[in-house]
Write a protein that holds these residues in place. Sequence first.
Motif, PDB file in Angstrom:
ATOM      1  N   LEU A  33       0.831  -1.203   0.000  1.00 50.68           N
ATOM      2  CA  LEU A  33       0.000   0.000   0.000  1.00 50.68           C
ATOM      3  C   LEU A  33       0.866   1.254   0.000  1.00 50.68           C
ATOM      4  CD1 LEU A  33      -2.925   1.212   0.334  1.00 50.68           C
ATOM      5  CD2 LEU A  33      -2.394   1.352   2.774  1.00 50.68           C
ATOM      6  N   ILE A  34       1.922   1.268   0.813  1.00 55.02           N
ATOM      7  CA  ILE A  34       2.817   2.425   0.884  1.00 55.02           C
ATOM      8  C   ILE A  34       3.411   2.725  -0.491  1.00 55.02           C
ATOM      9  CG2 ILE A  34       4.967   3.311   1.875  1.00 55.02           C
ATOM     10  CD1 ILE A  34       4.298   1.477   4.352  1.00 55.02           C
ATOM     11  N   ARG A  35       3.892   1.697  -1.146  1.00 56.64           N
ATOM     12  CA  ARG A  35       4.474   1.875  -2.479  1.00 56.64           C
ATOM     13  C   ARG A  35       3.430   2.389  -3.461  1.00 56.64           C
ATOM     14  NH1 ARG A  35       8.727   0.282  -5.570  1.00 56.64           N
ATOM     15  NH2 ARG A  35       9.721  -0.766  -3.807  1.00 56.64           N
ATOM     16  N   GLN A  36       2.237   1.817  -3.433  1.00 58.91           N
ATOM     17  CA  GLN A  36       1.185   2.224  -4.363  1.00 58.91           C
ATOM     18  C   GLN A  36       0.816   3.686  -4.169  1.00 58.91           C
ATOM     19  OE1 GLN A  36      -2.507  -0.213  -4.585  1.00 58.91           O
ATOM     20  NE2 GLN A  36      -3.593   1.748  -4.398  1.00 58.91           N
ATOM     21  N   LYS A  37       0.613   4.104  -2.923  1.00 62.29           N
ATOM     22  CA  LYS A  37       0.195   5.482  -2.653  1.00 62.29           C
ATOM     23  C   LYS A  37       1.308   6.477  -2.993  1.00 62.29           C
ATOM     24  CE  LYS A  37      -3.901   4.397  -1.082  1.00 62.29           C
ATOM     25  NZ  LYS A  37      -5.132   4.720  -1.839  1.00 62.29           N
TER      26      LYS A  37
ATOM     27  N   VAL B 273       6.516  11.795   4.609  1.00 64.30           N
ATOM     28  CA  VAL B 273       5.562  10.799   5.099  1.00 64.30           C
ATOM     29  C   VAL B 273       5.466  10.917   6.620  1.00 64.30           C
ATOM     30  CG1 VAL B 273       4.988   8.344   5.229  1.00 64.30           C
ATOM     31  CG2 VAL B 273       6.137   9.256   3.193  1.00 64.30           C
ATOM     32  N   LEU B 274       4.224  10.966   7.122  1.00 66.31           N
ATOM     33  CA  LEU B 274       3.998  11.068   8.559  1.00 66.31           C
ATOM     34  C   LEU B 274       3.921   9.683   9.185  1.00 66.31           C
ATOM     35  CD1 LEU B 274       1.341  13.931   8.686  1.00 66.31           C
ATOM     36  CD2 LEU B 274       3.838  14.083   8.696  1.00 66.31           C
TER      37      LEU B 274
ATOM     38  N   ASP C 259       8.488   0.988  12.832  1.00 63.19           N
ATOM     39  CA  ASP C 259       9.783   0.319  12.697  1.00 63.19           C
ATOM     40  C   ASP C 259       9.716  -0.897  11.780  1.00 63.19           C
ATOM     41  OD1 ASP C 259      11.222   2.051  14.365  1.00 63.19           O
ATOM     42  OD2 ASP C 259      10.544   1.000  16.159  1.00 63.19           O
ATOM     43  N   THR C 260       8.604  -1.634  11.842  1.00 61.29           N
ATOM     44  CA  THR C 260       8.546  -2.902  11.113  1.00 61.29           C
ATOM     45  C   THR C 260       7.959  -2.775   9.699  1.00 61.29           C
ATOM     46  OG1 THR C 260       6.371  -3.427  12.063  1.00 61.29           O
ATOM     47  CG2 THR C 260       8.327  -4.216  13.249  1.00 61.29           C
ATOM     48  N   VAL C 261       7.167  -1.726   9.459  1.00 64.12           N
ATOM     49  CA  VAL C 261       6.509  -1.599   8.161  1.00 64.12           C
ATOM     50  C   VAL C 261       6.910  -0.312   7.438  1.00 64.12           C
ATOM     51  CG1 VAL C 261       4.305  -1.516   6.924  1.00 64.12           C
ATOM     52  CG2 VAL C 261       4.528  -2.932   8.981  1.00 64.12           C
ATOM     53  N   LEU C 262       6.681   0.826   8.070  1.00 68.86           N
ATOM     54  CA  LEU C 262       6.825   2.104   7.372  1.00 68.86           C
ATOM     55  C   LEU C 262       8.285   2.440   7.053  1.00 68.86           C
ATOM     56  CD1 LEU C 262       5.223   4.397   6.193  1.00 68.86           C
ATOM     57  CD2 LEU C 262       5.186   5.506   8.421  1.00 68.86           C
ATOM     58  N   LYS C 263       9.151   2.376   8.046  1.00 73.44           N
ATOM     59  CA  LYS C 263      10.551   2.735   7.818  1.00 73.44           C
ATOM     60  C   LYS C 263      11.233   1.852   6.779  1.00 73.44           C
ATOM     61  CE  LYS C 263      11.338   4.881  12.348  1.00 73.44           C
ATOM     62  NZ  LYS C 263      12.079   4.793  13.640  1.00 73.44           N
ATOM     63  N   PRO C 264      11.083   0.526   6.848  1.00 71.12           N
ATOM     64  CA  PRO C 264      11.718  -0.311   5.817  1.00 71.12           C
ATOM     65  C   PRO C 264      11.189  -0.016   4.406  1.00 71.12           C
ATOM     66  CG  PRO C 264      11.103  -1.636   7.715  1.00 71.12           C
ATOM     67  CD  PRO C 264      10.482  -0.295   7.922  1.00 71.12           C
ATOM     68  N   ALA C 265       9.884   0.246   4.288  1.00 73.13           N
ATOM     69  CA  ALA C 265       9.313   0.539   2.966  1.00 73.13           C
ATOM     70  C   ALA C 265       9.880   1.836   2.402  1.00 73.13           C
ATOM     71  CB  ALA C 265       7.790   0.625   3.067  1.00 73.13           C
ATOM     72  N   LEU C 266      10.005   2.851   3.251  1.00 75.63           N
ATOM     73  CA  LEU C 266      10.545   4.128   2.791  1.00 75.63           C
ATOM     74  C   LEU C 266      12.024   3.998   2.430  1.00 75.63           C
ATOM     75  CD1 LEU C 266       8.866   6.691   5.239  1.00 75.63           C
ATOM     76  CD2 LEU C 266       8.084   5.886   3.003  1.00 75.63           C
ATOM     77  N   GLU C 267      12.759   3.206   3.190  1.00 73.84           N
ATOM     78  CA  GLU C 267      14.175   3.011   2.897  1.00 73.84           C
ATOM     79  C   GLU C 267      14.359   2.340   1.538  1.00 73.84           C
ATOM     80  OE1 GLU C 267      18.173   3.262   3.114  1.00 73.84           O
ATOM     81  OE2 GLU C 267      16.693   4.224   4.446  1.00 73.84           O
TER      82      GLU C 267
ATOM     83  N   HIS D 258      13.675   7.441  -5.146  1.00 74.38           N
ATOM     84  CA  HIS D 258      12.566   8.332  -4.810  1.00 74.38           C
ATOM     85  C   HIS D 258      12.986   9.339  -3.744  1.00 74.38           C
ATOM     86  CE1 HIS D 258       9.455   6.044  -6.988  1.00 74.38           C
ATOM     87  NE2 HIS D 258      10.145   4.966  -6.631  1.00 74.38           N
ATOM     88  N   LEU D 259      12.558  10.583  -3.907  1.00 72.78           N
ATOM     89  CA  LEU D 259      12.860  11.617  -2.917  1.00 72.78           C
ATOM     90  C   LEU D 259      11.749  11.614  -1.866  1.00 72.78           C
ATOM     91  CD1 LEU D 259      14.014  14.503  -5.301  1.00 72.78           C
ATOM     92  CD2 LEU D 259      15.406  12.783  -4.125  1.00 72.78           C
ATOM     93  N   VAL D 260      11.786  10.598  -1.018  1.00 72.14           N
ATOM     94  CA  VAL D 260      10.775  10.416   0.015  1.00 72.14           C
ATOM     95  C   VAL D 260      11.454  10.451   1.380  1.00 72.14           C
ATOM     96  CG1 VAL D 260      10.928   7.903  -0.270  1.00 72.14           C
ATOM     97  CG2 VAL D 260       8.952   8.905   0.857  1.00 72.14           C
ATOM     98  N   TYR D 261      10.847  11.183   2.319  1.00 71.40           N
ATOM     99  CA  TYR D 261      11.490  11.443   3.608  1.00 71.40           C
ATOM    100  C   TYR D 261      10.532  11.117   4.751  1.00 71.40           C
ATOM    101  CZ  TYR D 261      14.529  14.029   0.438  1.00 71.40           C
ATOM    102  OH  TYR D 261      15.363  14.373  -0.602  1.00 71.40           O
TER     103      TYR D 261
END
Length: 347
Positions: free
Chosen positions: A182-186, A207-208, A225-233, A240-243
Motif C-alpha cells: 500500500l505504501i508503495r502504491q500510494k 511521510v507522517l 519500525d517494522t513496516v513504514l521505515k523499511p518501505a521508505l528506505e 525516490h525523494l521520500v522522507y
Amino acid sequence: MKTNEIIKVGISIGDLNGIGPEIVIKTFEDARSLELCTPVIFASSRIMNFFRKHFKSKIIFHEINSLDKLAHGKVNVVNVWKESVNIQFGQEDKTIGEYAIKSLEAAVSALKEGDIDVLVTAPINKSNIQSEKFNFPGHTNYLDQELEGNSLMFMISEHLRVGLLTDHVPVKDVPSHITEKLIRQKLDTVSTSLKQDFAISKPKIAVLAINPHAGDNGVIGNEDDTVLKPALETLRKEGHLVYGPYSADSFFGSNGYQNFDAVIASYHDQGLIPFKTITFGNGVNFTAGLNKVRTSPDHGTAYEIAGKGTADESSFKRAMFTAIEIFRKRSDYNHYSKNPLKRMSRK
C-alpha cells in the motif's frame, strides 16, 4: 488539446438539502466563468429553477435532455429526472440521498464516455446515500471502482498538498491496512500526480508516522519500525525523494511541510485536520491516480446554514478552476511524453 479549447465541466449536484445547489449557482452567476468552461449540471431544470428562485438569483439555465444538446456559453442542466423533489433544507433525508446518487452516476457515466472533460462534485451526506445498490463511504471509493487507476484522496491548496495512506477507515483498523504494498502504491500515485498534474519534475514527499513520535523505538507501537521505515528506505534506494516518517504532532506547527511538494499522512484525521486548519475555504479535494479528473470543495453539506443564502462558494469555485488546470497540465504532460522531440523544442 488546444490551450484555448473550452473545457466541459460536469457537476454532480450533491445533497439537495445541503449547500451544494447554492454554491453551484453562486459560482456560475459570474458570467466570466463561462469564458473558462462549459458547465453541465446533472440534476433537473425543475429543481435548479426552484433553487434559483429561492436564492433570488438571476442565473439562466439551459435545459437539455441529452448531452449532444449542450451549449457553450451557457449553464447547462441535464434532466437526470423530471419529477418534483421535496426540499427541506438542513434535513438528512434518504430520498434526497437517492437523488444525489442519481446525479453522481449520470455525471460519472458522462465522464467515462468523454461527454464531459472533468467532474466537480458538490458535497454529499455519506449516511443517506447508502443502499443495497450503492455501498461506498464516499466519492473516492466509488470513483475507484468506476474509473481506471488507483484512487487517492489528495487535498491540495496553493502551498500544501496532503495525500492519505488510508482514508475512510476506522482509526482502530488503520495499522492493519498499512502494508509495504500500500505504501508503495500510494507514493507512486502521489509522485506520478505531482509530475503529470502539477508539472513538478522531481517531487519531494514527506511521510507522517503511524504512531505518536514514530513509535519511540517500539514504546508506542512497532508499526513504524517494522513496516513504514523499511518501505521508505527501499523507495529511497530506488531513487525516490521520500522522507520520514515524521512525528505528526510537530510537523505542521513547525511549517515543515513547506519544504516538500506533498505530504502523505497515515490516516484521515492526521492529514485533514491540519490541512483544513491551514487552508479552510481555499482547499480542494482532488481524486488523484485515476484516468479522469475529479475535484470537490473541502467542506461538507453544511446543513446548519443550508437555504439561508450565506454559503461561501470559494472552495467550490477553486475546485472548478483546479480541475480545469489539472486537466490542461495532464493533457500537456501526456502530449509531450509521447512526443519527446516536441518537448525539447520548447526550451
